[in-house]
Write a protein that holds these residues in place. Structure first.
Motif, PDB file in Angstrom:
ATOM      1  N   LEU A 107       0.859  -1.195  -0.141  1.00 28.90           N
ATOM      2  CA  LEU A 107       0.081   0.017  -0.101  1.00 28.90           C
ATOM      3  C   LEU A 107       0.860   1.360   0.091  1.00 28.90           C
ATOM      4  O   LEU A 107       1.894   1.455   0.865  1.00 28.90           O
ATOM      5  CB  LEU A 107      -0.851   0.025   1.187  1.00 28.90           C
ATOM      6  CG  LEU A 107      -1.862  -1.102   1.455  1.00 28.90           C
ATOM      7  CD1 LEU A 107      -2.741  -1.205   2.624  1.00 28.90           C
ATOM      8  CD2 LEU A 107      -2.797  -1.352   0.140  1.00 28.90           C
ATOM      9  N   ARG A 108       0.358   2.244  -0.751  1.00 27.99           N
ATOM     10  CA  ARG A 108       1.138   3.490  -0.687  1.00 27.99           C
ATOM     11  C   ARG A 108       0.636   4.263   0.473  1.00 27.99           C
ATOM     12  O   ARG A 108      -0.199   4.104   1.296  1.00 27.99           O
ATOM     13  CB  ARG A 108       0.760   4.303  -2.077  1.00 27.99           C
ATOM     14  CG  ARG A 108       1.275   3.783  -3.174  1.00 27.99           C
ATOM     15  CD  ARG A 108       0.776   4.581  -4.637  1.00 27.99           C
ATOM     16  NE  ARG A 108      -0.872   4.654  -4.829  1.00 27.99           N
ATOM     17  CZ  ARG A 108      -1.591   3.741  -5.523  1.00 27.99           C
ATOM     18  NH1 ARG A 108      -0.558   2.752  -6.218  1.00 27.99           N
ATOM     19  NH2 ARG A 108      -2.565   3.862  -5.818  1.00 27.99           N
ATOM     20  N   ILE A 113      -6.879  -0.632   2.565  1.00 25.80           N
ATOM     21  CA  ILE A 113      -7.465  -1.820   1.856  1.00 25.80           C
ATOM     22  C   ILE A 113      -8.577  -2.429   2.876  1.00 25.80           C
ATOM     23  O   ILE A 113      -8.471  -2.366   3.798  1.00 25.80           O
ATOM     24  CB  ILE A 113      -6.391  -3.096   1.640  1.00 25.80           C
ATOM     25  CG1 ILE A 113      -6.892  -4.142   0.611  1.00 25.80           C
ATOM     26  CG2 ILE A 113      -5.743  -3.361   2.786  1.00 25.80           C
ATOM     27  CD1 ILE A 113      -6.074  -5.266   0.349  1.00 25.80           C
ATOM     28  N   HIS A 114      -9.682  -2.672   2.084  1.00 25.34           N
ATOM     29  CA  HIS A 114     -10.737  -3.506   3.017  1.00 25.34           C
ATOM     30  C   HIS A 114     -11.242  -2.076   3.604  1.00 25.34           C
ATOM     31  O   HIS A 114     -12.020  -2.647   4.411  1.00 25.34           O
ATOM     32  CB  HIS A 114     -10.472  -4.647   3.476  1.00 25.34           C
ATOM     33  CG  HIS A 114     -10.124  -5.780   2.813  1.00 25.34           C
ATOM     34  ND1 HIS A 114     -10.601  -5.987   1.373  1.00 25.34           N
ATOM     35  CD2 HIS A 114      -9.095  -6.785   3.138  1.00 25.34           C
ATOM     36  CE1 HIS A 114      -9.845  -7.174   1.017  1.00 25.34           C
ATOM     37  NE2 HIS A 114      -8.976  -7.510   1.796  1.00 25.34           N
ATOM     38  N   GLY A 115     -11.047  -1.015   3.199  1.00 26.70           N
ATOM     39  CA  GLY A 115     -11.455   0.255   4.015  1.00 26.70           C
ATOM     40  C   GLY A 115     -11.165   0.474   5.222  1.00 26.70           C
ATOM     41  O   GLY A 115     -11.612   1.575   6.144  1.00 26.70           O
ATOM     42  N   ASP A 118      -4.326  -0.265   6.838  1.00 22.40           N
ATOM     43  CA  ASP A 118      -3.254   0.877   6.393  1.00 22.40           C
ATOM     44  C   ASP A 118      -1.949   0.123   5.895  1.00 22.40           C
ATOM     45  O   ASP A 118      -1.333   1.023   5.323  1.00 22.40           O
ATOM     46  CB  ASP A 118      -3.002   1.924   7.301  1.00 22.40           C
ATOM     47  CG  ASP A 118      -1.985   1.581   8.599  1.00 22.40           C
ATOM     48  OD1 ASP A 118      -2.332   0.452   8.905  1.00 22.40           O
ATOM     49  OD2 ASP A 118      -1.254   2.336   9.093  1.00 22.40           O
ATOM     50  N   LYS A 119      -1.710  -1.026   6.204  1.00 20.87           N
ATOM     51  CA  LYS A 119      -0.645  -1.784   5.599  1.00 20.87           C
ATOM     52  C   LYS A 119      -1.003  -3.010   5.430  1.00 20.87           C
ATOM     53  O   LYS A 119      -1.870  -3.632   6.048  1.00 20.87           O
ATOM     54  CB  LYS A 119       0.415  -1.864   6.526  1.00 20.87           C
ATOM     55  CG  LYS A 119       1.109  -0.653   7.489  1.00 20.87           C
ATOM     56  CD  LYS A 119       1.920   0.181   6.070  1.00 20.87           C
ATOM     57  CE  LYS A 119       2.137   1.560   6.642  1.00 20.87           C
ATOM     58  NZ  LYS A 119       2.886   2.538   5.675  1.00 20.87           N
ATOM     59  N   CYS A 120      -0.584  -3.663   4.079  1.00 25.14           N
ATOM     60  CA  CYS A 120      -1.107  -5.011   3.748  1.00 25.14           C
ATOM     61  C   CYS A 120       0.286  -5.552   3.245  1.00 25.14           C
ATOM     62  O   CYS A 120       0.918  -5.558   2.315  1.00 25.14           O
ATOM     63  CB  CYS A 120      -1.845  -5.005   2.421  1.00 25.14           C
ATOM     64  SG  CYS A 120      -2.423  -6.467   2.073  1.00 25.14           S
ATOM     65  N   GLU A 369       4.347  -2.028 -10.265  1.00 25.59           N
ATOM     66  CA  GLU A 369       4.909  -0.714 -10.218  1.00 25.59           C
ATOM     67  C   GLU A 369       4.644   0.203 -11.148  1.00 25.59           C
ATOM     68  O   GLU A 369       4.046  -0.217 -12.374  1.00 25.59           O
ATOM     69  CB  GLU A 369       6.657  -0.972 -10.158  1.00 25.59           C
ATOM     70  CG  GLU A 369       7.017  -1.758  -9.008  1.00 25.59           C
ATOM     71  CD  GLU A 369       8.584  -1.818  -8.798  1.00 25.59           C
ATOM     72  OE1 GLU A 369       9.129  -1.014  -9.551  1.00 25.59           O
ATOM     73  OE2 GLU A 369       9.089  -2.658  -8.251  1.00 25.59           O
ATOM     74  N   PRO A 370       4.527   1.358 -10.981  1.00 25.55           N
ATOM     75  CA  PRO A 370       4.221   2.520 -12.151  1.00 25.55           C
ATOM     76  C   PRO A 370       4.974   2.274 -13.143  1.00 25.55           C
ATOM     77  O   PRO A 370       6.414   2.203 -12.761  1.00 25.55           O
ATOM     78  CB  PRO A 370       4.046   3.757 -11.517  1.00 25.55           C
ATOM     79  CG  PRO A 370       5.108   3.605 -10.067  1.00 25.55           C
ATOM     80  CD  PRO A 370       4.808   2.238  -9.536  1.00 25.55           C
TER      81      PRO A 370
END
Length: 378
Positions: A107-108, A113-115, A118-120, A369-370
């Motif tokens: 995660l940025r 994620i999942h609302g 803050d870290k996955c 990655e972008p």
């Protein structure tokens, strides 16, 4: 949160003949009850910190944070024989039965994620190292992981081609052999390098540590080979913080620090359990407690301490002030769990989650990655 993933069953030794063998333990069927102090969620949220906790006995990894409703969040995943765990906001390393796992947060900043998480942390690599009875881990300043190879009585790093690359062994160990001679177990990193280790004794004989549990424990300086503390009872989890080397004198139930001048242990706080797993942030420590219910942990001074204080042993984590030894918050595990192995504070992490191996998420959560933008030439 309970994991619904399926994990390989962990076999147990049995009697003679297949008919007398005990059925394998299904890790997914173990029942664990969790409770915590009333102020834990507020403390975690206020300090923007979470905990990663491992239990090899149940194959559990717990990520403990705080949610938006002000509640404690327990996120659970199953990794067989989960042992040493160390991490930060971006990466977690975990030692398992025969692999060393690397998890990366995908995660940025300010993304969830999942609302709510803050870290996955996603398993990006699992290097097969064999059953080395891997214990504690450390991350070097250049990102390489160092681990305690307890079976071979040495510190080691990963190898591209082999199970491990030995980088240090105690001076009293005459050779690398799969004999767990001194029960090397704990690792303290200083300035991004391995500096101190703990061992139950100085034995150079196979399984020799079991007869030296009462007072044979030592702390060794890896860079000089000097024994900087001795006379300990099953020491674990050395950590350098605030200018002191903190150690768990597990066989007595004490947290304390090393007096380098006298090579002795100075106790500062006592806990009702066999101590393993220590993480320090600021002037606060998280200490892991296990129940001394098998032969390895019985017959130690801890038994007398529990009787003297009329206390029952815990399985859980207590968060304590290093200034005065007061317990600020706690987590307690009950049910089919009696042992904690390691703990790692995750600073800057509020409510983390981890991707497991047997749920659909590991197939469906795909990130990339972008794309690199071509340089524009005027």
């Amino acid at each position: 949160m309970s994991s619904q993933e399926q994990a390989p069953a962990e076999g147990q030794g049995g009697g003679q003949g297949a008919a007398q063998k005990k059925p394998p333990v299904d890790l997914t069927k173990l029942k664990v009850d969790k409770s915590c102090s009333r102020g834990l969620a507020t403390w975690l949220s206020t300090h923007r910190v979470s905990l990663a906790i491992s239990s090899y006995q149940t194959g559990r990894v717990y990520l403990v944070g705080s949610d938006r409703e002000g509640r404690v969040s327990f996120f659970e995943r199953i990794f067989e024989r989960a042992m040493g765990i160390v991490g930060n906001a971006q990466r977690i390393y975990l030692g398992g039965l025969y692999q060393l796992w690397r998890f990366e947060n995908v995660l940025r900043p300010n993304e969830t994620i999942h609302g709510k998480f803050d870290k996955c942390y996603v398993p990006r690599n699992a290097q097969t190292i064999g059953d080395l009875d891997i214990h504690e881990l450390g991350i070097r300043s250049d990102g390489r992981v160092v681990f305690v190879n307890t079976k071979y009585s040495c510190l080691a790093e990963l190898s591209q081609t082999h199970s491990f690359k030995p980088i240090w062994k105690p001076p009293f160990i005459s050779k690398l052999a799969p004999e767990d001679r001194c029960h090397l177990n704990g690792l303290a990193m200083v300035d991004g390098q391995p500096k101190y280790v703990t061992a139950v004794c100085k034995s150079d004989a196979v399984d020799g540590w079991r007869d030296r549990r009462m007072s044979g424990g030592v702390v060794i300086d890896v860079t000089t080979d000097e024994i900087v503390c001795e006379g300990l009872s099953m020491p674990h989890s050395p950590r350098w913080a605030n200018g002191k080397l903190w150690v768990l004198n597990a066989g007595t139930g004490h947290l304390g620090y090393v007096d380098f001048a006298t090579k002795s242990f100075v106790p500062t706080a006592w806990f009702p359990g066999f101590l393993r797993g220590l993480s320090i942030v600021g002037n606060v420590a998280a200490v892991g407690l296990s129940k001394p219910r098998n032969q390895r942990f019985e017959g130690l001074q801890l038994d007398e301490e529990l009787k003297k204080r009329d206390a029952e042993p815990w399985c859980g984590v207590q968060i304590v002030s290093l200034a005065n030894g007061d317990v600020l918050n706690w987590i307690r595990f009950e049910g089919d769990i009696s042992e904690i192995f390691d703990i790692s504070f995750l600073p800057g992490v509020v409510n983390p989650m981890m991707i497991g191996l047997r749920t659909a998420e590991i197939r469906e959560l795909i990130t990339f990655e972008p794309e690199t933008q071509p340089e524009v030439v005027a």
